[in-house]
Design a protein around this motif. Structure first.
Motif, PDB file in Angstrom:
ATOM      1  N   LEU A  20     -55.972  72.866  61.942  1.00 39.01           N
ATOM      2  CA  LEU A  20     -55.004  72.216  62.837  1.00 39.01           C
ATOM      3  C   LEU A  20     -53.837  71.607  62.067  1.00 39.01           C
ATOM      4  CD1 LEU A  20     -57.717  70.522  65.082  1.00 39.01           C
ATOM      5  CD2 LEU A  20     -56.262  72.439  65.754  1.00 39.01           C
ATOM      6  N   VAL A  76     -56.498  62.376  68.596  1.00 36.14           N
ATOM      7  CA  VAL A  76     -56.289  63.347  69.687  1.00 36.14           C
ATOM      8  C   VAL A  76     -57.655  63.673  70.288  1.00 36.14           C
ATOM      9  CG1 VAL A  76     -55.411  65.638  70.289  1.00 36.14           C
ATOM     10  CG2 VAL A  76     -54.253  64.275  68.522  1.00 36.14           C
ATOM     11  N   GLU A 125     -58.898  65.793  72.308  1.00 37.02           N
ATOM     12  CA  GLU A 125     -59.394  67.174  72.295  1.00 37.02           C
ATOM     13  C   GLU A 125     -59.873  67.574  70.902  1.00 37.02           C
ATOM     14  OE1 GLU A 125     -56.563  66.254  73.661  1.00 37.02           O
ATOM     15  OE2 GLU A 125     -56.603  66.911  75.755  1.00 37.02           O
ATOM     16  N   TYR A 126     -59.239  67.048  69.857  1.00 37.38           N
ATOM     17  CA  TYR A 126     -59.691  67.354  68.505  1.00 37.38           C
ATOM     18  C   TYR A 126     -61.060  66.717  68.242  1.00 37.38           C
ATOM     19  CZ  TYR A 126     -54.887  68.934  67.499  1.00 37.38           C
ATOM     20  OH  TYR A 126     -53.690  69.587  67.501  1.00 37.38           O
ATOM     21  N   MET A 175     -63.577  68.898  69.603  1.00 32.18           N
ATOM     22  CA  MET A 175     -63.835  70.031  68.707  1.00 32.18           C
ATOM     23  C   MET A 175     -64.811  69.602  67.601  1.00 32.18           C
ATOM     24  SD  MET A 175     -59.927  71.457  68.350  1.00 32.18           S
ATOM     25  CE  MET A 175     -60.253  73.014  67.508  1.00 32.18           C
ATOM     26  N   LEU A 211     -52.865  79.057  67.834  1.00 34.00           N
ATOM     27  CA  LEU A 211     -53.666  78.253  66.910  1.00 34.00           C
ATOM     28  C   LEU A 211     -53.257  78.519  65.467  1.00 34.00           C
ATOM     29  CD1 LEU A 211     -56.200  76.375  66.568  1.00 34.00           C
ATOM     30  CD2 LEU A 211     -57.492  78.475  66.206  1.00 34.00           C
ATOM     31  N   LEU A 227     -61.540  76.763  71.555  1.00 29.12           N
ATOM     32  CA  LEU A 227     -60.115  77.113  71.556  1.00 29.12           C
ATOM     33  C   LEU A 227     -59.344  76.365  72.639  1.00 29.12           C
ATOM     34  CD1 LEU A 227     -60.163  80.949  70.872  1.00 29.12           C
ATOM     35  CD2 LEU A 227     -58.869  79.238  69.604  1.00 29.12           C
ATOM     36  N   HIS A 234     -59.948  73.360  73.734  1.00 28.31           N
ATOM     37  CA  HIS A 234     -59.677  72.021  73.204  1.00 28.31           C
ATOM     38  C   HIS A 234     -58.572  72.065  72.154  1.00 28.31           C
ATOM     39  CE1 HIS A 234     -62.878  70.302  75.441  1.00 28.31           C
ATOM     40  NE2 HIS A 234     -63.842  70.879  74.772  1.00 28.31           N
ATOM     41  N   ALA A 235     -58.620  73.075  71.291  1.00 31.58           N
ATOM     42  CA  ALA A 235     -57.618  73.169  70.222  1.00 31.58           C
ATOM     43  C   ALA A 235     -56.208  73.262  70.817  1.00 31.58           C
ATOM     44  CB  ALA A 235     -57.898  74.387  69.336  1.00 31.58           C
ATOM     45  N   LYS A 285     -55.191  72.487  73.887  1.00 34.79           N
ATOM     46  CA  LYS A 285     -54.818  71.286  74.636  1.00 34.79           C
ATOM     47  C   LYS A 285     -54.483  70.133  73.685  1.00 34.79           C
ATOM     48  CE  LYS A 285     -56.955  71.928  79.135  1.00 34.79           C
ATOM     49  NZ  LYS A 285     -55.998  71.202  79.983  1.00 34.79           N
ATOM     50  N   GLY A 286     -55.207  70.053  72.573  1.00 35.27           N
ATOM     51  CA  GLY A 286     -54.885  69.041  71.570  1.00 35.27           C
ATOM     52  C   GLY A 286     -53.513  69.282  70.969  1.00 35.27           C
ATOM     53  N   MET A 287     -53.193  70.549  70.695  1.00 37.85           N
ATOM     54  CA  MET A 287     -51.889  70.874  70.133  1.00 37.85           C
ATOM     55  C   MET A 287     -50.770  70.574  71.140  1.00 37.85           C
ATOM     56  SD  MET A 287     -53.037  74.415  68.230  1.00 37.85           S
ATOM     57  CE  MET A 287     -51.556  74.846  67.332  1.00 37.85           C
ATOM     58  N   ARG A 330     -50.908  68.191  73.398  1.00 39.36           N
ATOM     59  CA  ARG A 330     -50.800  66.738  73.450  1.00 39.36           C
ATOM     60  C   ARG A 330     -50.067  66.203  72.222  1.00 39.36           C
ATOM     61  NH1 ARG A 330     -54.056  62.733  75.763  1.00 39.36           N
ATOM     62  NH2 ARG A 330     -55.653  64.230  76.344  1.00 39.36           N
ATOM     63  N   ARG A 331     -50.411  66.761  71.048  1.00 39.31           N
ATOM     64  CA  ARG A 331     -49.729  66.312  69.830  1.00 39.31           C
ATOM     65  C   ARG A 331     -48.245  66.626  69.901  1.00 39.31           C
ATOM     66  NH1 ARG A 331     -50.446  68.078  64.453  1.00 39.31           N
ATOM     67  NH2 ARG A 331     -49.560  66.129  63.752  1.00 39.31           N
TER      68      ARG A 331
END
Lengths: 298, 298
Positions: A194, A204, A206-207, A210, B193, B284, B286-287, B289-291, B293-294
């Motif tokens: 990431l 975060v 969601e992280y 994970m 990703l 994936l 979560h990954a 959605k986290g990205m 959000r970031r």
């Protein structure tokens, strides 16, 4: 007491800096150029705003006989086979301490016939600026546990260790390594994939999910003696090192080989032998290896 | 024939540009400002080195009655609920064509009472430069299949379509959507990703292995009628669009919401209802959605 250190990386330089006052230290490097530089200009040690230079006896490993009481092996796991095969310069050392990450090095230990084989886990933050400069970025500890024989000459390190650089004795090498491996297996691949600092895995949401998915996959494979404590440890490490870039993230950013085989590769193999599926670990292993490979092209 | 297009994104503008010569086109936008701009300056269409400007009748959807024979709905899946609820301006349209990605929109279709509901899959490359400019970056096709009723007025689109912008009739809407969803579910999340172009998924061997692991997880959930053909399709799309950044990668790079819920979210739900585990899809989701959000923080 004579103490040898094999490997002039961040961990090797850090140990040399802390132990050189109390013991007769010799640092063994793989490259002649690094040995020459350290002998000429000394080892530069940085902590906070302070900087000091020490002179440490340094030798090129291929041209040296070793006769220390205890030797730390700080090279990466993927460099161990070479060390074991090249005329085994460690053969006369009574006590050898292996400080590799993960558990990928364990099958290689049978190639070393030393009386005492001790395993260690390093929890210091250390950053190598160049071949003669190391920065102590986070105070931690080095835990030691016996793999074969007894603690031997390493006992003195524990008894005489200082609060800034403590050595601790652990009874159970498996628990010690498994707890550290769980941390490395969760924090390293996710931060590298990431491209975030350790603390962002918690920030975060969601992280963090994970992390939990990955942890629940590998906790059974590692047969962690205390799952709750292991998870809390992972969270604690992320909190304490929130602003750090993990070693794997730095390796990826700088186009270096990572330690992914010693970490997730080991877990996948162990999972196979236990008939436990590890889809996330396999997926992440490919991701990191692909990022390593791409790094070479860019 | 009167043709309506709801949504002034890349796909909406592209359809307007190709169909405006043959049909009486009205484009409905969500923002008044885009309608005003298009009415004032025209739609700018780019293909290769050529650039043309057309004037298309454009209306703000909230201030318009719709009376077309056939209407394309090109808004994203996550904007459909609003369209269904806001006084349903589509209610007098005999044939409505939904062009959303994934299958997340299927449960929403019951809110539309039109005589004929047709589903479509867009395989064109289209890039929206600004509110009045679209570039046709890759010639492809639009496939249409009946969800409810019959093909209706959309039949003329198929019969009269040109080789540069063909419409094709498909018998099985599920097969059509599932094949496209398999492509989107593999290519979109992985490119986003790993932050790579579509072609690099094939070039880096480990990334190709990630594609295969993901595909073998979702092929059972999607009950793909022809797994081998679906996999070949995915590889073909990556080859043909090797230099493209996927829509999800662009969304992430530009801090926009992605369509991950309509794609992996749907597959995860379907997997649950079929009692099939989908660890990679969840990881994936979560990954991404986290990205997302970031992206909002940076």
């Amino acid at each position: 007491m004579k103490v040898g250190i094999v490997g002039g990386g961040a961990v090797g330089l850090l140990i040399a800096a802390y132990l050189h006052r109390m013991y007769d230290i010799t640092l063994y490097t793989r490259r002649q150029s690094q040995a020459a530089l350290l002998n000429k200009n000394g080892l530069c040690f940085i902590k906070g705003s302070k900087e000091k230079t020490f002179f440490i006896k340094t030798k090129h490993i291929e041209q040296s006989e070793m006769n220390e009481d205890v030797v730390f092996v700080t090279v990466k796991q993927y460099d161990l086979p070479e060390l074991a095969s090249s005329a085994n310069r460690l053969q006369n050392i009574p006590t050898v301490v292996f400080l590799q990450n993960g558990m990928g090095h364990l099958p290689l230990l049978s190639r070393f016939n030393n009386r005492n084989i001790v395993l260690g886990v390093v929890e210091h933050g250390a950053l190598k600026h160049d071949d003669r400069t190391v920065e102590h970025t986070g105070e931690g500890k080095i835990s030691l546990a016996v793999w074969k024989g007894e603690i031997g000459e390493a006992q003195r390190l524990i008894e005489q260790s200082s609060s800034h650089f403590p050595f601790l004795f652990k009874k159970d090498w498996y628990e010690m390594l498994a707890m550290k491996l769980a941390i490395n297996a969760v924090v390293n691949p996710l931060t590298a994939l990431l491209r975030v600092k350790n603390g962002q895995l918690l920030e975060v949401n969601e992280y963090r999910m994970m992390m939990q998915l990955l942890f629940s996959e590998l906790k059974d494979v590692l047969s962690l003696p205390n799952e709750q404590k292991a998870w809390e440890n992972i969270v604690l490490v992320c909190e304490k090192t929130a602003n750090n870039r993990s070693s794997m993230l730095k390796d990826i950013e700088q186009g270096r080989q990572t330690e992914i085989d010693a970490i997730l590769g080991y877990i996948i193999q162990r999972g196979k032998s236990m008939n436990i599926q590890t889809p996330l670990c396999e997926f992440l292993l490919h991701a990191i290896k692909g990022m390593e490979r791409r790094g070479k092209f860019e």
